[in-house]
Design an enzyme around this catalytic site. Sequence first.
Site, short mmCIF file in Angstrom:
data_model
loop_
_atom_site.label_atom_id
_atom_site.label_comp_id
_atom_site.label_asym_id
_atom_site.label_seq_id
_atom_site.Cartn_x
_atom_site.Cartn_y
_atom_site.Cartn_z
N GLU A 195 70.73 32.35 43.62
CA GLU A 195 70.94 31.17 43.03
C GLU A 195 72.49 31.16 42.41
O GLU A 195 72.65 31.88 41.34
CB GLU A 195 69.58 31.00 41.91
CG GLU A 195 69.54 29.42 41.36
CD GLU A 195 70.47 28.97 40.46
OE1 GLU A 195 71.53 28.37 40.50
OE2 GLU A 195 70.41 29.50 39.21
N CYS A 222 74.75 26.34 35.26
CA CYS A 222 74.95 26.19 36.90
C CYS A 222 74.63 24.68 37.08
O CYS A 222 75.11 24.14 38.13
CB CYS A 222 74.17 27.19 37.56
SG CYS A 222 72.26 26.96 37.32
#
Length: 485
Positions: A252, A286
């Site tokens: 991720e 993110c």
Amino acid sequence: MTLLDAETWQGKIYLDGWISPTGGTRAVVSPSTGAELGVVGVASVDDVLRASTRAAEAQKDWARRTPEDRAAVLRRAGDLWNMHAAEIELWSVREAGSIAAKAALEVHTAANECYEAAALPTHPSGSVLPSNDERWSFARQRPVGVVSVIAPFNFPLILSIRSVAPALALGNAVLLKPDPRTAVSGGVALVRVFEEAGLPAGVLQLVNGGVDVGEAVVSAPEVRVVSFTGSTAAGRKVGELGARHLKRTHLELGGNNALIVLPGADLALAASAGAFGSFMHQGQICMTTGRHLVHESLHDDYVAALAEKAHHLPVGDPETGQVALGPLIDAGQLQRVDAIVHDTVAAGATLAAGGSYTDLYYSPTVLADVHTDQRAWAEEIFGPVAPVLAFASVDEAIEVARGVEYGLSLGILGDVGAAMRVADAVPSGIVHINEQTVSDEANAPFGGVAASGTGSRFGGAAANIDAFTETQWLTVRPEIATYPF
């Protein structure tokens, strides 16, 4: 004694208990003040190998525990996050530079991750398959064995627990390597909670350290799955190392997420959403809104409204004041953010707000007249910076939104019909219509595409079971089969 009493973990790692490491120690430093908050132990490669071997041994007994037993540990862990919330939140504020609301969100989410994971032991673990032979045929999910979890500094608790909790619930052992800058809120806190929840010794190991430790938790022989959250550059290295050792790696990674403001969108609500998306936790997420695509009919007013919000958002030490933004994590990150802002202005963008800093406190920044080839548009900034670009048509917005290598989160504000068209046309692991780009829930699949990662590997039973189990084919006959040999 409190949950995180320093006498328990000071200068130590967790390997079947709190022990002195062979890799030395590292100071825990507040980014808000520069004060030393404590000292954590640093593992050596030998420590990691010992931890991996011991985890593999402990995992066998843990996997044999009844589903009820494993679920009970996860439920107790969830309760412990809530019981000790104030203490853990303070560590997040002091160590990660979190504002109070963000710290509370992390602990609340950690509890929910454990409660969600508590349902995994009793989730159906296979299926009955048709067979052309006279036998029963099954596909069943089995624990992988040892899982390594490597987590970053920005949401250290959430980005650790979302892998640790389901991996444990499904019968695995875990090696946890938090970011060295947030080793308490992203490492010690998890170990202490599961220790108090009754997790057997050896099933969760904490190995703090740098690059050498990161490489060791990937390459250790007993490790079968690696769950990594971090930058795209680091993720590529983890993926390469994992492939070399035939490890399954879940990545991720970064994002340069677009917020598209369609014609006719409510300007005040859109600017509020945009400010939250870009400035929450100093833009160190993110899913941060890294690009604002605004229809030309709204562009100038949107820039003005966003800049007005940026001017009035208080920045400071979240431990001592009611602020909207705290510090960036360290000087290296601050210098990178500032360089991107000033390179973009030098290339022709307009500084509508911000662009300055004191110590590690970077002011919320708005850049207008941005072009797609400028750094602030093309790169993931990981700071409180909102670049804004105008578009003339939905087709143009789609083309520009697709024009980066990332594909993590997409926000679309305005007419739902037009938003649905955009959602279908822009590759993204996550799409939010009439919301900004930052959102997460323990039961929702989470992950990105392209340079943002290897797909949804976190959240929800399907993603977690896929991530942390192996599929085994099993057949059963009433008696030994006959063969022509």
